[in-house]
Design an enzyme around this catalytic site. Structure first.
Site, mmCIF file in Angstrom:
data_model
loop_
_atom_site.group_PDB
_atom_site.id
_atom_site.type_symbol
_atom_site.label_atom_id
_atom_site.label_comp_id
_atom_site.label_asym_id
_atom_site.label_seq_id
_atom_site.Cartn_x
_atom_site.Cartn_y
_atom_site.Cartn_z
ATOM 1 N N LEU A 41 -2.002 -2.540 -1.247
ATOM 2 C CA LEU A 41 -2.384 -1.649 -2.354
ATOM 3 C C LEU A 41 -1.405 -0.510 -2.452
ATOM 4 O O LEU A 41 -0.944 -0.009 -1.476
ATOM 5 C CB LEU A 41 -3.795 -1.131 -2.119
ATOM 6 C CG LEU A 41 -4.849 -2.213 -2.088
ATOM 7 C CD1 LEU A 41 -6.196 -1.628 -1.759
ATOM 8 C CD2 LEU A 41 -4.933 -2.936 -3.422
ATOM 9 N N MET B 237 0.839 -1.190 0.000
ATOM 10 C CA MET B 237 0.000 0.000 0.000
ATOM 11 C C MET B 237 0.879 1.247 0.000
ATOM 12 O O MET B 237 1.929 1.263 0.616
ATOM 13 C CB MET B 237 -0.883 -0.003 1.254
ATOM 14 C CG MET B 237 -1.859 1.136 1.288
ATOM 15 S SD MET B 237 -3.263 0.805 2.348
ATOM 16 C CE MET B 237 -2.654 1.337 3.916
ATOM 17 N N CYS B 238 0.477 2.269 -0.705
ATOM 18 C CA CYS B 238 1.164 3.553 -0.631
ATOM 19 C C CYS B 238 0.926 4.156 0.749
ATOM 20 O O CYS B 238 0.045 3.732 1.484
ATOM 21 C CB CYS B 238 0.624 4.512 -1.686
ATOM 22 S SG CYS B 238 0.733 3.858 -3.344
ATOM 23 N N GLU B 239 1.691 5.151 1.078
ATOM 24 C CA GLU B 239 1.493 5.827 2.363
ATOM 25 C C GLU B 239 1.226 7.298 2.134
ATOM 26 O O GLU B 239 1.863 7.942 1.279
ATOM 27 C CB GLU B 239 2.728 5.661 3.251
ATOM 28 C CG GLU B 239 2.974 4.220 3.654
ATOM 29 C CD GLU B 239 2.946 3.991 5.154
ATOM 30 O OE1 GLU B 239 2.688 4.943 5.914
ATOM 31 O OE2 GLU B 239 3.180 2.845 5.557
#
Lengths: 269, 269
Positions: free
Chosen positions: B269, B1-3
């Site tokens: 994601l 996952m992006c942050e």
């Protein structure tokens, strides 16, 4: 007067040498101490760096001289404010998306802001005549052209619009969609194309030389455009007032002329 | 996952402490090594820094940790690519001008790009579902609202649009016009408001502490939003799925809820 700098190349090329000369004009060898900005196209993306501090003092500008970003199209500007306060929102280059491409633009000159037609499709964020002109120029392109127009159609329209701008006041323009670099000369712009065999160049504004033959291959073609020549040992082409010249991959691919306008020599713009 | 990382404050504040924690997740303490970006609002202007390199290795990210830029609104993102190649054009935050303001946006999540309605007013430059969603969201705002709409009107519309996005797939959203910061939680976002009396905070991702009382005044109000808490000795508020919360000058000024969606736990994601 603000100072403009641009590059068009057929291979990703760093502009550190030219940029090092330019930024010294931002508060050191020149009076343009009201901020600077530079946009690097990399594929379809754009990397933008701006500061409202004098480029000669800006830590961001200093960082860029030590961090070579390779790009095929670059637009840069150092500012001497005449309209609009010294702030980021008034710092060139300006940027808008049109037809899924990031268009960037820098301008030097001056005109009565109320004489610029109201842009229909884009709205200025800051207070400068330059940004309003950009919004009007791009609005006209959006309204009267389309993404599949030929180069000749787009350039003819651009020449007509730049010529109208030139009637309003001094208006030297750099504009790019990341592929083509449009350069309109109102009263002062020069360009040089460097190609094999490459030689040594010496900056006017700093005691820096570069031997391009050591950092290029024989197929490289790199054009640099600037308000005034940045080197003192090479031949730069001086553009004619009213001239639009378009570069792609370092090569001059289109040129056209509009009626030159004799602008009154007001104070430095 | 992006942050994701964002800040809203009532005085220009530097985000170096939080950003230092975030960028270590970009290739060091986390796997998000496909680029990073950060936008700082300063008055109406925006300064944007992007790199397609891992933030833990990026010289631009390192520069930013040593060069505190003071801002009242910041949006940042580190990327783990799932749709679209690793390149600048696919690097958040994305930016468009609407109503004379520079809107910036970062997103994490994933949805079938073909399920996102075609944006009418803005066109994606890159290939990500995230940017197409941004273009659609802003197109909807332009078509259904206006610059003089009340906060409640804008937020209600935004909640409705974010909720529709959430039906298409995981969609955590940060969006700002430089004044308001809109934060929509699809499945994972936390926030903290720091105000007087300020204490000491300790980063989860690095051996860095900061004593906020030494760098603030008693009137400062600073809210930080992140995918997961960045400090391990403070109480962060976990947002509810389907919640839209809006911050201005560091204060939470609007909140609303849409029907939460139970997203399948796919790969990160």
């Amino acid at each position: 007067m603000c100072e403009l700098l641009a590059m068009s190349a057929n291979v990703p090329t760093d502009i550190v040498f030219s940029f090092s000369g330019l930024i010294r004009r931002g508060g050191q060898t020149g009076p343009h101490s009201d901020g600077f900005g530079i946009c690097f196209y990399e594929h379809n993306g754009v990397r933008e760096f701006k500061d409202y501090l004098a480029s000669a003092e800006s830590k961001i500008a200093q960082f860029l001289t030590t961090y070579p970003i390779k790009s095929k199209v670059v637009i840069s500007h150092i500012r001497q404010a005449n309209v609009g306060q010294v702030s980021l929102q008034n710092t060139h280059p300006f940027q808008r998306e049109l037809w899924g491409k990031p268009w960037t633009y820098a301008h030097n000159g001056q005109m009565p802001i109320e004489h610029i037609p109201q842009p229909s499709e884009f709205t200025p964020i800051g207070q400068t005549d330059s940004e309003k002109l950009f919004c009007w120029l791009l609005s006209t392109l959006k309204a009267k052209s389309h993404p599949d127009a030929t180069l000749d159609e787009v350039c003819s329209l651009m020449l007509s619009v730049c010529s109208q701008a030139n009637q309003l006041g001094v208006s030297n323009i750099l504009l790019s969609d990341g592929n083509y670099l449009f350069v309109f000369c109102s009263n002062r712009l020069s360009w040089i194309t460097r190609r094999s065999p490459f030689g040594e160049a010496k900056l006017c504004d700093d005691d820096i030389k570069v031997d391009f033959s050591s950092v290029t291959t024989e197929n490289d073609v790199v054009t640099v455009i600037a308000t005034t020549p940045l080197t003192n040992n090479e031949h730069w082409h001086e553009m004619k007032p009213g001239e639009l010249r378009v570069f792609k991959e370092g090569e001059s691919v289109w040129q056209g002329y509009s009626e030159p306008v004799i602008h009154k020599k007001t104070a430095d713009l």
